[in-house]
Design an enzyme around this catalytic site. Structure first.
Site, PDB file in Angstrom:
ATOM      1  N   LYS A  12       2.242  39.914  -4.425  1.00  0.00           N
ATOM      2  CA  LYS A  12       0.824  39.844  -4.762  1.00  0.00           C
ATOM      3  C   LYS A  12       0.108  41.045  -4.168  1.00  0.00           C
ATOM      4  O   LYS A  12       0.728  41.899  -3.513  1.00  0.00           O
ATOM      5  CB  LYS A  12       0.247  38.519  -4.279  1.00  0.00           C
ATOM      6  CG  LYS A  12       1.020  37.302  -4.811  1.00  0.00           C
ATOM      7  CD  LYS A  12       0.366  35.992  -4.462  1.00  0.00           C
ATOM      8  CE  LYS A  12      -0.782  35.706  -5.399  1.00  0.00           C
ATOM      9  NZ  LYS A  12      -1.282  34.307  -5.239  1.00  0.00           N
ATOM     10  N   ASP A  45      -2.638  37.522 -14.044  1.00  0.00           N
ATOM     11  CA  ASP A  45      -3.647  36.739 -13.328  1.00  0.00           C
ATOM     12  C   ASP A  45      -5.058  37.013 -13.828  1.00  0.00           C
ATOM     13  O   ASP A  45      -5.513  38.155 -13.875  1.00  0.00           O
ATOM     14  CB  ASP A  45      -3.550  37.074 -11.837  1.00  0.00           C
ATOM     15  CG  ASP A  45      -4.463  36.211 -10.985  1.00  0.00           C
ATOM     16  OD1 ASP A  45      -4.688  35.042 -11.350  1.00  0.00           O
ATOM     17  OD2 ASP A  45      -4.943  36.706  -9.954  1.00  0.00           O
ATOM     18  N   LYS A  62       0.441  24.657  -4.658  1.00  0.00           N
ATOM     19  CA  LYS A  62      -0.779  23.988  -4.203  1.00  0.00           C
ATOM     20  C   LYS A  62      -0.571  22.472  -4.232  1.00  0.00           C
ATOM     21  O   LYS A  62      -1.150  21.749  -5.038  1.00  0.00           O
ATOM     22  CB  LYS A  62      -1.962  24.411  -5.060  1.00  0.00           C
ATOM     23  CG  LYS A  62      -2.254  25.903  -4.960  1.00  0.00           C
ATOM     24  CD  LYS A  62      -3.340  26.348  -5.915  1.00  0.00           C
ATOM     25  CE  LYS A  62      -3.565  27.855  -5.828  1.00  0.00           C
ATOM     26  NZ  LYS A  62      -4.562  28.335  -6.807  1.00  0.00           N
ATOM     27  N   GLU A  84       2.566  40.078  -9.434  1.00  0.00           N
ATOM     28  CA  GLU A  84       1.258  39.711  -9.967  1.00  0.00           C
ATOM     29  C   GLU A  84       0.554  40.952 -10.512  1.00  0.00           C
ATOM     30  O   GLU A  84       0.569  42.015  -9.889  1.00  0.00           O
ATOM     31  CB  GLU A  84       0.417  39.090  -8.856  1.00  0.00           C
ATOM     32  CG  GLU A  84      -0.983  38.692  -9.282  1.00  0.00           C
ATOM     33  CD  GLU A  84      -1.806  38.210  -8.095  1.00  0.00           C
ATOM     34  OE1 GLU A  84      -2.111  37.008  -8.041  1.00  0.00           O
ATOM     35  OE2 GLU A  84      -2.135  39.050  -7.221  1.00  0.00           O
ATOM     36  N   ARG A  98       0.818  -1.208   0.000  1.00  0.00           N
ATOM     37  CA  ARG A  98       0.000   0.000   0.000  1.00  0.00           C
ATOM     38  C   ARG A  98       0.859   1.268   0.000  1.00  0.00           C
ATOM     39  O   ARG A  98       0.532   2.243  -0.681  1.00  0.00           O
ATOM     40  CB  ARG A  98      -0.950  -0.005   1.191  1.00  0.00           C
ATOM     41  CG  ARG A  98      -1.856   1.220   1.307  1.00  0.00           C
ATOM     42  CD  ARG A  98      -2.500   1.646  -0.004  1.00  0.00           C
ATOM     43  NE  ARG A  98      -3.148   0.566  -0.720  1.00  0.00           N
ATOM     44  CZ  ARG A  98      -3.496   0.619  -1.996  1.00  0.00           C
ATOM     45  NH1 ARG A  98      -3.208   1.707  -2.712  1.00  0.00           N
ATOM     46  NH2 ARG A  98      -4.092  -0.401  -2.568  1.00  0.00           N
TER      47      ARG A  98
END
Length: 318
Positions: free
Chosen positions: A197, A247, A165, A226, A130
């Site tokens: 940002k 963005d 992320k 950004e 596993r």
């Protein structure tokens, strides 16, 4: 085929260079830590136990198992297989199985394809099952998702980037998997590239104030700013940004911004080529139109935060 027998945890393990066509590869020390953490979750504190396998399988029993792809995709994470077997064998006090690889990270796999064959104590094979599947399936899922974007962008000059992320504790594996799928890593964390940002601009009072503060405090790092309008992008250039994150721009606005930035390159202290990264609301079906605006990169958080696993299995031969 490549056969790897891992018996000494202190030697330089070839498994971390093969089976892999991905450069740079995973750090062996990181792999060892990740596997140890995963095994402790499954078996409990060392040496741990698998109450089912250890009750039903004699310690002296040996056999062979195949690591098989159940669905099509791009393989990644095979580099964890031998380390998982080594650590399980050490916990159980048994011989380390050998691994014969029939594929390498970055290869395309078809359903039913045997990726590796593992031979040794059956207890070790089943206890390790596993953990090695969780890690390899996760990495292969990320690589498969990345490969789809890489195919869509082929010939445009743009490349797909990952983001921060990622799954906590698995960032190194997932970013490695992005490379295996034909993508490119952005920054590895908050420490290696500055990204200014909107909240940083508010705190610093202006784009220029934020850029100058970073440049003063950490002169060794690149600075990305950004922008969500053409005006903001040009302001960031004037402030001394090294590259820009564009963005959530609709395609016409993005194209106009790229043109405006390219017109400024090479004059007014602007670098000869400013790297431009599109991000936000990117989908595979509009990837090519975004790339054709002239951006250098498309950054896609979904490569790591939403990619389904690639279905892999470990089949013990009868």
């Amino acid at each position: 085929m490549r056969t790897v027998s891992v018996t000494d945890p202190h030697r330089d393990l070839p498994v971390f260079d093969q089976p892999s066509a991905v450069e740079p590869g995973l750090d062996p020390a990181w792999v060892a830590r990740a596997v140890a953490t995963a095994l402790e979750e499954d078996l409990g504190p060392a040496p741990g136990r698998d109450v089912t396998t250890q009750a039903t399988i004699p310690a002296e029993g040996t056999g062979t198992a195949d690591l098989v792809a159940r669905s099509p995709g791009t393989v990644a994470g095979l580099v964890v297989v031998a380390e998982t077997l080594r650590q399980v064998a050490s916990r159980l006090g048994l011989v380390v199985p050998t691994v014969t690889f029939h594929a390498q990270d970055g290869d395309a796999a078809r359903p039913g394809q045997v990726l590796a064959s593992l031979a040794g104590p059956v207890q070790v094979l089943l206890v390790a099952e596993r953990t090695l599947l969780n890690l390899a399936s996760r990495a292969s899922g990320v690589a498969t998702a990345t490969a789809a974007w890489a195919r869509e962008l082929a010939g445009t000059g743009a490349r797909v980037l990952d983001t921060r992320k990622t799954t906590p504790g698995l960032r190194a594996l997932e970013k490695y998997a992005v490379r295996a799928g034909g993508g490119t890593n952005k920054r590895m964390g908050l420490y290696d590239v500055a990204m200014v940002k909107d909240n940083h601009v508010v705190a610093a009072g202006s784009v220029r104030g934020a850029v100058e503060a970073v440049r003063h405090t950490f002169p060794d790092v690149l600075i990305q700013v950004e922008a969500d309008t053409t005006t903001q992008a040009l302001e960031a250039l004037d402030a001394g940004a090294d590259f820009l994150l564009l963005d959530n721009m609709p395609t016409p606005v993005l194209a106009a911004t790229v043109t405006a930035v390219r017109d400024r390159q090479g004059r007014d202290a602007v670098p000869a080529h400013v790297e431009l990264e599109a991000t936000g609301n990117l989908t595979l079906d509009r990837a090519r139109e975004v790339a054709e605006t002239g951006v250098d990169y498309l950054s896609v958080g979904a490569l790591t935060h939403s990619a389904p696993i690639l279905d892999l299995a470990l089949d013990l031969r009868a």
